[in-house]
Design an enzyme around this catalytic site. Structure first.
Site, mmCIF file in Angstrom:
data_model
loop_
_atom_site.group_PDB
_atom_site.id
_atom_site.type_symbol
_atom_site.label_atom_id
_atom_site.label_comp_id
_atom_site.label_asym_id
_atom_site.label_seq_id
_atom_site.Cartn_x
_atom_site.Cartn_y
_atom_site.Cartn_z
ATOM 1 N N ALA A 28 -1.831 51.050 108.740
ATOM 2 C CA ALA A 28 -2.296 51.721 107.733
ATOM 3 C C ALA A 28 -2.545 53.212 107.823
ATOM 4 O O ALA A 28 -2.047 54.596 106.716
ATOM 5 C CB ALA A 28 -2.771 51.136 106.422
ATOM 6 N N LYS A 29 -3.735 53.351 109.027
ATOM 7 C CA LYS A 29 -3.895 55.117 109.106
ATOM 8 C C LYS A 29 -4.275 55.196 107.837
ATOM 9 O O LYS A 29 -4.272 56.468 107.467
ATOM 10 C CB LYS A 29 -2.906 55.860 109.724
ATOM 11 C CG LYS A 29 -2.184 55.234 111.279
ATOM 12 C CD LYS A 29 -1.702 55.937 111.973
ATOM 13 C CE LYS A 29 -0.878 54.827 113.761
ATOM 14 N NZ LYS A 29 -0.592 54.287 113.115
#
Lengths: 297, 297
Positions: free
Chosen positions: A107-108
């Site tokens: 998801a960074k």
């Protein structure tokens, strides 16, 4: 009448690093991405809509969750369908974990303060619908901005993978910039991770994302944690490249392949064979104790 | 028999920068964050669950979407409830846009290649459930990694706000690092934005996120685009600080307040009064054409 014996304390979850080490040793050190590109859905004969997304995702989980060490859903490809896409993602996470795979949510995320805390609540709190074994995060706001996620992961026995040095050419602009003390930013991040993982056995729970197509990375990768290496397969790297990039840390590498496996779907047996081939190649390149075990035990 | 006249081409959406300029001039230059902290829900007498989230969000949209220039939902606080939280977010975006507010999705997404393209599809494609007027993005993978979002925004008449220089102390580690040519990373990002916005009238559509609590930021903020300045109110900055931080670019600042307004809820009139006070203070500090108009016209 004697007092009842005190209840046993709840079992603490084993740390993510230990669980990952075990999974890599028994299942082979491979991470397979779940990246439902529109073009990939079409290639599978599916529609690029919520029905196609659901069918694709369930097929990948069914094919691989009982045998690969890590499954890595790419959140972006679910977010594009809004809440209905996230519902598919929730089910994938739950089913994959139930089948024994570790789930790394790619998801960074990155923010500060209570917002970073909310991201930690979304992915690292055991009662959250998207509770995962680990999540990827981005440190543009500084490594310490990630503290709420690091704390939540430690409490839950989960992991955090921090972007360090990526293989896309435009990343050098940021990651090769020079910090006040002369280190590259990538090295600054890696050093933070090493400090977080100090003393952890057999492996720390704070991982680094490091591109596998870099050649010699020119940084010290001894973070005593896992090194997630995307870029195997479609992006041009092969398992045989791993020792050259990662040197003495190659045994801690979690190579990640997505299209290189996924393009063999929707046939479940073909997906399994492709994952097995990659796992075998990785083990041949970097060593490792376990043989790839199709039954996941 | 004459051929039918060719159909008129579909109207291109007005660029985000122009729409934002108009909104700031007519409604006053203020962005209100929608940050459903658990503690805030409790303070409002709501439960910290999906029902509380929904009530909170609908109240904020009802109170403010017809009068403030920008509403900025913070994605993290919805993600923590999984797909059901995202469903609440979808409705908030749709309702807020229908009432005339510009919606800036504060998601700070950042990735490369087709994954960045998927994030663009999630937030900047007009047929997406979460289609927004603009989205925040993070450049740890390099400014050019954001290209799919920049392209999607230009096609849809939407905007992109790129993290540049934040006010959290730990951000300096990254943002004050030195690029190969001697500029600070924050300046590198700002210069990229200025190039994207070159020639745009009256305002470009690529914005910068710049902390409002910095004092003199020490960077050139003339990006010909909006400058989103979080940190007004609860984080300690006041509208009167804006000219000192932003200098000649103060007229392009979109000051963002969250708890400073939200803590006045759940009373709708109190939320409106609080937003009006902030808008008036901002206009007094930085000038600006329009008076705050409670009816949003």
């Amino acid at each position: 009448m004697t007092a009842p014996a005190p209840a046993a304390p709840p079992a603490l979850p084993a740390p993510f690093g230990a669980r990952l080490r075990h999974a890599m040793d028994t299942r082979g050190p491979l991470c397979v991405g779940i990246d439902p590109h529109g073009s990939l859905l079409t290639d599978w004969g599916l529609t690029d809509d919520i029905a196609g997304l659901e069918r694709f995702t369930r097929t990948v989980v069914e094919a691989l969750a009982d045998r690969v060490a890590v499954l890595k859903p790419q959140s972006a490809f679910f977010e594009r369908f809004g809440s209905r896409g996230i519902a598919v993602l929730e089910r994938a996470v739950t089913d994959a974990r139930a089948a024994g795979a570790l789930v790394l949510m790619d998801a960074k995320r990155g923010d500060i303060g209570s917002t970073m805390g909310a991201y930690a609540a979304a992915y690292l709190a055991p009662d959250a619908p998207l509770f995962s074994d680990a999540v990827t995060v981005s440190p543009y706001l500084g490594f310490e901005s990630l503290r709420p996620a690091l704390d939540a992961a430690a409490a839950a026995g989960s992991g955090v993978f921090v972007l360090a040095l990526t293989s896309n050419p435009e990343g050098a602009e940021v990651q090769r910039a020079t910090a006040a003390d002369g280190r590259s930013l990538a090295q600054v991040m890696l050093d933070h991770m090493a400090a977080e993982n100090a003393g952890a056995e057999p492996l720390g729970s704070v991982g680094a994302v490091v591109g596998a197509t870099l050649g010699d990375a020119g940084v010290d990768l001894a973070v005593n944690g896992p090194l997630l290496a995307p870029g195997i397969g479609a992006q041009g790297a092969t398992p045989a490249d791993l020792p050259g990039v990662f040197g003495a840390s190659a045994g801690n590498v979690v190579p990640s392949v997505s299209r290189g496996v996924l393009r063999h779907g929707p046939d479940v047996a073909a997906l399994r064979s492709a994952a097995e081939r990659f796992a075998d190649e990785v083990r041949a390149a970097v060593g490792g104790a376990g043989a790839f075990r199709g039954d996941g035990r």
